[in-house]
Design a protein around this motif. Structure first.
Motif, PDB file in Angstrom:
ATOM      1  N   LEU A   1       0.822  -1.212   0.000  1.00  0.00           N
ATOM      2  CA  LEU A   1       0.000   0.000   0.000  1.00  0.00           C
ATOM      3  C   LEU A   1       0.858   1.265   0.000  1.00  0.00           C
ATOM      4  O   LEU A   1       0.485   2.275  -0.586  1.00  0.00           O
TER       5      LEU A   1
ATOM      6  N   TYR B   1       0.122   4.189  -2.569  1.00  0.00           N
ATOM      7  CA  TYR B   1      -0.373   5.474  -2.043  1.00  0.00           C
ATOM      8  C   TYR B   1       0.764   6.267  -1.406  1.00  0.00           C
ATOM      9  O   TYR B   1       0.797   6.471  -0.194  1.00  0.00           O
TER      10      TYR B   1
ATOM     11  N   LYS C   1       0.089   9.151   1.180  1.00  0.00           N
ATOM     12  CA  LYS C   1      -0.524   8.879   2.479  1.00  0.00           C
ATOM     13  C   LYS C   1       0.548   8.709   3.545  1.00  0.00           C
ATOM     14  O   LYS C   1       1.634   8.202   3.298  1.00  0.00           O
TER      15      LYS C   1
ATOM     16  N   ILE D   1      -2.012   4.696   6.210  1.00  0.00           N
ATOM     17  CA  ILE D   1      -1.906   3.375   5.593  1.00  0.00           C
ATOM     18  C   ILE D   1      -2.234   2.282   6.595  1.00  0.00           C
ATOM     19  O   ILE D   1      -3.000   1.364   6.299  1.00  0.00           O
TER      20      ILE D   1
END
Length: 96
Positions: free
Chosen positions: A33, A37, A40, A45
């Protein structure tokens, strides 16, 4: 769902350490992740991640058993990392 690893070696090999495997699986998901992302924060996360355990022996067999000691290890880790959810599959099965 951090259980049911369906490892064919588990039938004849050593049992999984399901608590440690939970943390390993969540860390791998976190790293995936993180790449998907990048804007973020770490907290955001971890908040996207949840783990679901099958309490006791799962349907794969005795070598995939989640013990109370696993929960005692995993819960503080989950809280300290801010996981979005920790839940249990089939919780009522073992309460009869």
């Amino acid at each position: 769902m951090t259980f049911d690893f369906y490892d064919p070696q588990s039938y004849s090999g050593p049992a999984h350490n399901m608590g440690a495997d939970t943390i390993t699986a969540a860390n791998h998901l976190y790293n995936t992740l993180r790449g998907l992302y990048p804007a973020k924060s770490s907290a955001e996360i971890w908040g996207m991640i949840g783990v679901c355990e099958d309490v006791g022996k799962d349907d794969f067999g005795a070598n995939e058993t989640y013990y109370l000691s696993d929960a005692n290890n995993d819960m503080p880790w989950a809280v300290s990392n801010g996981l979005g959810i920790v839940t249990f599959w089939n919780y009522s099965r073992d309460t009869a």
